[in-house]
Design a protein around this motif. Structure first.
Motif, PDB file in Angstrom:
ATOM      1  N   ARG A  80     -16.003  -7.412  60.509  1.00 50.31           N
ATOM      2  CA  ARG A  80     -15.749  -7.989  59.187  1.00 50.31           C
ATOM      3  C   ARG A  80     -14.477  -7.424  58.541  1.00 50.31           C
ATOM      4  N   ASP A  81     -13.912  -6.366  59.153  1.00 46.29           N
ATOM      5  CA  ASP A  81     -12.629  -5.847  58.661  1.00 46.29           C
ATOM      6  C   ASP A  81     -11.457  -6.714  59.122  1.00 46.29           C
ATOM      7  N   SER A  82     -11.717  -7.662  60.015  1.00 47.35           N
ATOM      8  CA  SER A  82     -10.657  -8.527  60.522  1.00 47.35           C
ATOM      9  C   SER A  82     -10.040  -9.316  59.368  1.00 47.35           C
ATOM     10  N   ALA A  83      -8.753  -9.147  59.188  1.00 46.37           N
ATOM     11  CA  ALA A  83      -8.052  -9.759  58.059  1.00 46.37           C
ATOM     12  C   ALA A  83      -6.575  -9.412  58.201  1.00 46.37           C
ATOM     13  N   VAL A  84      -5.786  -9.911  57.276  1.00 52.30           N
ATOM     14  CA  VAL A  84      -4.381  -9.487  57.182  1.00 52.30           C
ATOM     15  C   VAL A  84      -4.292  -8.461  56.060  1.00 52.30           C
ATOM     16  N   TYR A  85      -3.673  -7.343  56.358  1.00 54.39           N
ATOM     17  CA  TYR A  85      -3.506  -6.266  55.381  1.00 54.39           C
ATOM     18  C   TYR A  85      -2.050  -6.232  54.948  1.00 54.39           C
ATOM     19  N   ILE A  86      -1.848  -6.304  53.648  1.00 61.60           N
ATOM     20  CA  ILE A  86      -0.505  -6.429  53.094  1.00 61.60           C
ATOM     21  C   ILE A  86      -0.193  -5.232  52.213  1.00 61.60           C
ATOM     22  N   CYS A  87       0.985  -4.688  52.441  1.00 66.57           N
ATOM     23  CA  CYS A  87       1.494  -3.608  51.606  1.00 66.57           C
ATOM     24  C   CYS A  87       2.494  -4.210  50.616  1.00 66.57           C
ATOM     25  N   ALA A  88       2.365  -3.865  49.354  1.00 66.08           N
ATOM     26  CA  ALA A  88       3.291  -4.377  48.343  1.00 66.08           C
ATOM     27  C   ALA A  88       3.675  -3.240  47.412  1.00 66.08           C
ATOM     28  N   VAL A  89       4.946  -3.194  47.030  1.00 64.03           N
ATOM     29  CA  VAL A  89       5.407  -2.085  46.191  1.00 64.03           C
ATOM     30  C   VAL A  89       5.925  -2.595  44.859  1.00 64.03           C
ATOM     31  N   TYR A  90       5.625  -1.833  43.826  1.00 67.59           N
ATOM     32  CA  TYR A  90       6.169  -2.095  42.503  1.00 67.59           C
ATOM     33  C   TYR A  90       7.486  -1.350  42.383  1.00 67.59           C
ATOM     34  N   SER A  91       8.475  -2.047  41.850  1.00 68.50           N
ATOM     35  CA  SER A  91       9.763  -1.397  41.640  1.00 68.50           C
ATOM     36  C   SER A  91       9.635  -0.344  40.541  1.00 68.50           C
ATOM     37  N   ASN A  92      10.677   0.433  40.381  1.00 66.32           N
ATOM     38  CA  ASN A  92      10.641   1.455  39.342  1.00 66.32           C
ATOM     39  C   ASN A  92      10.549   0.873  37.940  1.00 66.32           C
ATOM     40  N   SER A  93      10.924  -0.398  37.805  1.00 71.36           N
ATOM     41  CA  SER A  93      10.747  -1.053  36.511  1.00 71.36           C
ATOM     42  C   SER A  93       9.277  -1.382  36.282  1.00 71.36           C
ATOM     43  N   GLY A  94       8.472  -1.282  37.360  1.00 66.62           N
ATOM     44  CA  GLY A  94       7.041  -1.513  37.253  1.00 66.62           C
ATOM     45  C   GLY A  94       6.652  -2.962  37.086  1.00 66.62           C
ATOM     46  N   TYR A  95       7.563  -3.850  37.363  1.00 69.45           N
ATOM     47  CA  TYR A  95       7.331  -5.246  37.025  1.00 69.45           C
ATOM     48  C   TYR A  95       7.068  -6.123  38.243  1.00 69.45           C
ATOM     49  N   ALA A  96       8.026  -6.176  39.138  1.00 74.25           N
ATOM     50  CA  ALA A  96       7.919  -7.104  40.258  1.00 74.25           C
ATOM     51  C   ALA A  96       7.321  -6.426  41.474  1.00 74.25           C
ATOM     52  N   LEU A  97       6.702  -7.237  42.316  1.00 74.02           N
ATOM     53  CA  LEU A  97       6.136  -6.771  43.572  1.00 74.02           C
ATOM     54  C   LEU A  97       6.995  -7.239  44.731  1.00 74.02           C
ATOM     55  N   ASN A  98       7.266  -6.355  45.676  1.00 68.94           N
ATOM     56  CA  ASN A  98       7.876  -6.739  46.947  1.00 68.94           C
ATOM     57  C   ASN A  98       6.837  -6.567  48.042  1.00 68.94           C
ATOM     58  N   PHE A  99       6.678  -7.588  48.846  1.00 67.45           N
ATOM     59  CA  PHE A  99       5.602  -7.609  49.825  1.00 67.45           C
ATOM     60  C   PHE A  99       6.108  -7.324  51.232  1.00 67.45           C
ATOM     61  N   GLY A 100       5.307  -6.608  52.000  1.00 66.29           N
ATOM     62  CA  GLY A 100       5.515  -6.545  53.432  1.00 66.29           C
ATOM     63  C   GLY A 100       5.016  -7.835  54.058  1.00 66.29           C
ATOM     64  N   LYS A 101       5.289  -7.994  55.354  1.00 68.66           N
ATOM     65  CA  LYS A 101       4.907  -9.229  56.030  1.00 68.66           C
ATOM     66  C   LYS A 101       3.447  -9.241  56.460  1.00 68.66           C
ATOM     67  N   GLY A 102       2.790  -8.114  56.311  1.00 70.48           N
ATOM     68  CA  GLY A 102       1.377  -8.083  56.646  1.00 70.48           C
ATOM     69  C   GLY A 102       1.107  -7.607  58.049  1.00 70.48           C
ATOM     70  N   THR A 103      -0.060  -7.052  58.243  1.00 71.91           N
ATOM     71  CA  THR A 103      -0.558  -6.646  59.554  1.00 71.91           C
ATOM     72  C   THR A 103      -1.836  -7.410  59.818  1.00 71.91           C
ATOM     73  N   SER A 104      -1.832  -8.171  60.885  1.00 73.09           N
ATOM     74  CA  SER A 104      -3.013  -8.963  61.227  1.00 73.09           C
ATOM     75  C   SER A 104      -3.931  -8.130  62.110  1.00 73.09           C
ATOM     76  N   LEU A 105      -5.111  -7.835  61.601  1.00 71.54           N
ATOM     77  CA  LEU A 105      -6.070  -6.987  62.316  1.00 71.54           C
ATOM     78  C   LEU A 105      -7.240  -7.821  62.832  1.00 71.54           C
ATOM     79  N   LEU A 106      -7.550  -7.638  64.090  1.00 66.07           N
ATOM     80  CA  LEU A 106      -8.727  -8.260  64.693  1.00 66.07           C
ATOM     81  C   LEU A 106      -9.591  -7.167  65.284  1.00 66.07           C
ATOM     82  N   VAL A 107     -10.811  -7.074  64.803  1.00 65.89           N
ATOM     83  CA  VAL A 107     -11.755  -6.100  65.335  1.00 65.89           C
ATOM     84  C   VAL A 107     -12.808  -6.855  66.141  1.00 65.89           C
ATOM     85  N   THR A 108     -12.890  -6.519  67.404  1.00 69.17           N
ATOM     86  CA  THR A 108     -13.828  -7.224  68.292  1.00 69.17           C
ATOM     87  C   THR A 108     -15.113  -6.420  68.464  1.00 69.17           C
TER      88      THR A 108
END
Lengths: 109, 120
Positions: A80-108
């Motif tokens: 059930r942990d199978s999903a895409v995990y995304i890292c996103a960072v807030y800039s120092n202005s604390g306003y906008a988010l920049n996203f990573g492309k994600g990691t696709s996880l499959l647990v069998t």
């Protein structure tokens, strides 16, 4: 713009394995967000952190501000942990988010 | 707390028609709402930022006349895709930011469940 890199891009694990997903960013940030996106598309916030380490159930997130790096760990992984995990960072202005492309996880099973 | 809803969750429409997507913050007031678009196997791309009572700020390359955004209240923002075409088919996600706390150095975003748009 803050470049956010995630690794690995894809990950397959057997149930019970310990999983680590990494995130690196290029510019100083105010906070970092780990998100989970299931196949249906909805996004769930897992962690917000700006320093140190956080733990919630089988999930652990760490961040090293000096090294501009964060990791998401999943202990005793489950299908059930199978999903895409995304890292996103807030800039120092604390306003906008920049996203990573994600990691696709499959647990069998 | 901090729940964001979207309606509809999916929509299929004919080419040339307009589609409205609603984003609501259910248990907090959102001064700012963000609209994202996500194509298959790609990351979220910010389309526009909307602040209550003012015009939205669009990202480069996003047509403001095609993607109309209205943020009429502190709990509701709408995205209208006008004259939709098949290339507009995508997953649209909104997020909302509560009023900023004085001690907070960032404005945490809370995400809606998304709306899948298919244009035939």
């Amino acid at each position: 713009k803050n470049e956010v890199e995630q690794s690995p891009q894809n990950l397959t694990a057997q149930e019970g394995e310990f999983i680590t997903i990494n995130c690196s960013y290029s510019v100083g940030i105010s906070a970092l967000h780990w998100l989970q996106q299931h196949p249906g598309g909805g996004i769930v916030s897992l962690f917000m952190l700006s320093s140190g380490k956080k733990k919630h159930g089988r999930l652990i997130a760490t961040i090293n501000i000096q090294e501009k790096h964060s990791s998401l760990h999943i202990t005793a992984s489950h299908p059930r942990d199978s999903a895409v995990y995304i890292c996103a960072v807030y800039s120092n202005s604390g306003y906008a988010l920049n996203f990573g492309k994600g990691t696709s996880l499959l647990v069998t099973p | 707390g901090a729940v964001v809803s979207q309606h509809p969750s999916w929509v299929i429409c004919k080419s040339g028609t307009s589609v409205k997507i609603e984003c609501r913050s259910l248990d907090f007031q959102a001064t700012t709402m963000f609209w994202y678009r996500q194509f298959p196997k790609q990351s979220l791309m910010l389309m526009a930022t909307s602040n209550e009572g003012s015009k939205a700020t669009y990202e480069q390359g996003v047509e403001k006349d095609k993607f109309l955004i209205n943020h009429a209240s502190l709990t509701l923002s709408t995205l209208t895709v006008t004259s939709a075409h098949p290339e507009d088919s995508s997953f649209y996600i909104c997020s909302a930011t509560p009023l900023v706390l004085a001690e907070s150095s960032y404005n945490e975003q809370f995400f809606g469940p998304g709306t899948r748009l298919t244009v035939l």
